[in-house]
Scaffold this motif. Structure first.
Motif, short mmCIF file in Angstrom:
data_model
loop_
_atom_site.label_atom_id
_atom_site.label_comp_id
_atom_site.label_asym_id
_atom_site.label_seq_id
_atom_site.Cartn_x
_atom_site.Cartn_y
_atom_site.Cartn_z
N THR A 105 0.87 -1.17 0.00
CA THR A 105 0.00 0.00 0.00
C THR A 105 0.90 1.23 0.00
OG1 THR A 105 -1.73 -1.17 1.18
CG2 THR A 105 -1.83 1.24 1.23
N VAL A 106 0.63 2.13 -0.91
CA VAL A 106 1.45 3.32 -1.10
C VAL A 106 0.59 4.56 -0.89
CG1 VAL A 106 2.76 4.64 -2.82
CG2 VAL A 106 2.93 2.15 -2.76
N THR A 107 1.07 5.47 -0.06
CA THR A 107 0.49 6.80 0.06
C THR A 107 1.48 7.75 -0.57
OG1 THR A 107 -0.66 6.21 2.10
CG2 THR A 107 -0.37 8.55 1.67
N TYR A 108 1.00 8.62 -1.45
CA TYR A 108 1.92 9.47 -2.21
C TYR A 108 1.30 10.84 -2.46
CZ TYR A 108 -1.07 8.25 -6.16
OH TYR A 108 -2.15 8.08 -7.00
N HIS A 109 2.17 11.77 -2.81
CA HIS A 109 1.76 13.11 -3.22
C HIS A 109 1.71 13.10 -4.75
CE1 HIS A 109 2.27 14.56 0.86
NE2 HIS A 109 3.40 13.88 0.89
N PRO A 110 0.54 13.36 -5.34
CA PRO A 110 0.40 13.21 -6.79
C PRO A 110 1.20 14.24 -7.59
CG PRO A 110 -1.58 14.18 -5.84
CD PRO A 110 -0.69 13.81 -4.69
N ASN A 111 1.49 13.87 -8.82
CA ASN A 111 2.17 14.79 -9.74
C ASN A 111 1.29 16.02 -9.98
OD1 ASN A 111 4.40 13.07 -10.27
ND2 ASN A 111 3.14 11.90 -11.70
N THR A 112 1.91 17.20 -10.02
CA THR A 112 1.15 18.42 -10.31
C THR A 112 0.68 18.45 -11.75
OG1 THR A 112 3.18 19.64 -10.77
CG2 THR A 112 2.28 19.82 -8.54
N SER A 113 1.33 17.68 -12.62
CA SER A 113 0.98 17.65 -14.04
C SER A 113 -0.34 16.91 -14.27
CB SER A 113 2.08 16.96 -14.83
OG SER A 113 2.15 15.58 -14.47
#
Length: 148
Positions: free
Chosen positions: A99-107
Motif C-alpha cells: 500500500t502506497v500513500t503518495y503526493h500526486p504529480n502536479t501535471s
C-alpha cells in the motif's frame, strides 16, 4: 598585485563556481513537481523497485476505480533513508502486495512522491525527505529505531 589580492580573487572565484555547481542539486531536491498539499493511497503489487541514489523509485501495478490494471511510478527516498528505517533491497520483491500513500504529480499524470509504504510483512516506511520538505500531510519520520 599582491599575494593577498590574488588569493582573495581566487577565493571569490572558487566560491562562485561552488555556488553555481550547487544550484542543480538544490533544484533537483525540489518537490515542485508534486502536489504536497494532497495525498492519495493505492494498493497494488511491485513491478520493479530501484534501490539507488539520490532517490529510489518503484513501479507499481494497481487496479483503477474502473477495475482496469494501471501502472504508476513513484519516486521515494534515498537508500540511506530506507536503511535508517531498517529496510534493505532484499525487502522489496516483484509481485509483493503493498500500500502506497503518495503526493500526486502536479501535471495530473499518474504517480508522484512517496509519503509512506506498507510492505506485506507490515513494515511501514515513512519518507522523512518528504516530511522535511514541509508537506502539510506528510507523515512524520519515525521517532526511533524500527521495531524488530
Amino acid at each position: 598585485m599582491t599575494h593577498r589580492s590574488v588569493f582573495h580573487r581566487l577565493g571569490v572565484c572558487v566560491a562562485a563556481v561552488a555556488a553555481i555547481a550547487a544550484a542543480p542539486a538544490f533544484a533537483h531536491h525540489s518537490f515542485n513537481a508534486y502536489d504536497m498539499s494532497k495525498t492519495e493511497t493505492v494498493s497494488g503489487s511491485i513491478k520493479e523497485f530501484r534501490w539507488g541514489a539520490p532517490h529510489s523509485s518503484m513501479v507499481l501495478i494497481y487496479l483503477d476505480k474502473d477495475g482496469k490494471q494501471q501502472v504508476m511510478s513513484v519516486v521515494s527516498g534515498s537508500p540511506l533513508a530506507f536503511s535508517k528505517q531498517g529496510l534493505a533491497p532484499r525487502d522489496f520483491h516483484r509481485g509483493d502486495k503493498v500500500t502506497v500513500t503518495y503526493h500526486p504529480n502536479t501535471s495530473g499524470g499518474v504517480g508522484g512522491a512517496l509519503a509512506s509504504l506498507t510492505l506485506p510483512d507490515g513494515k511501514i516506511y515513512k519518507d522523512a525527505e518528504v516530511a522535511a520538505a514541509g508537506a502539510p500531510n506528510a507523515p512524520a519520520p519515525p521517532a526511533g529505531p524500527p521495531a524488530k
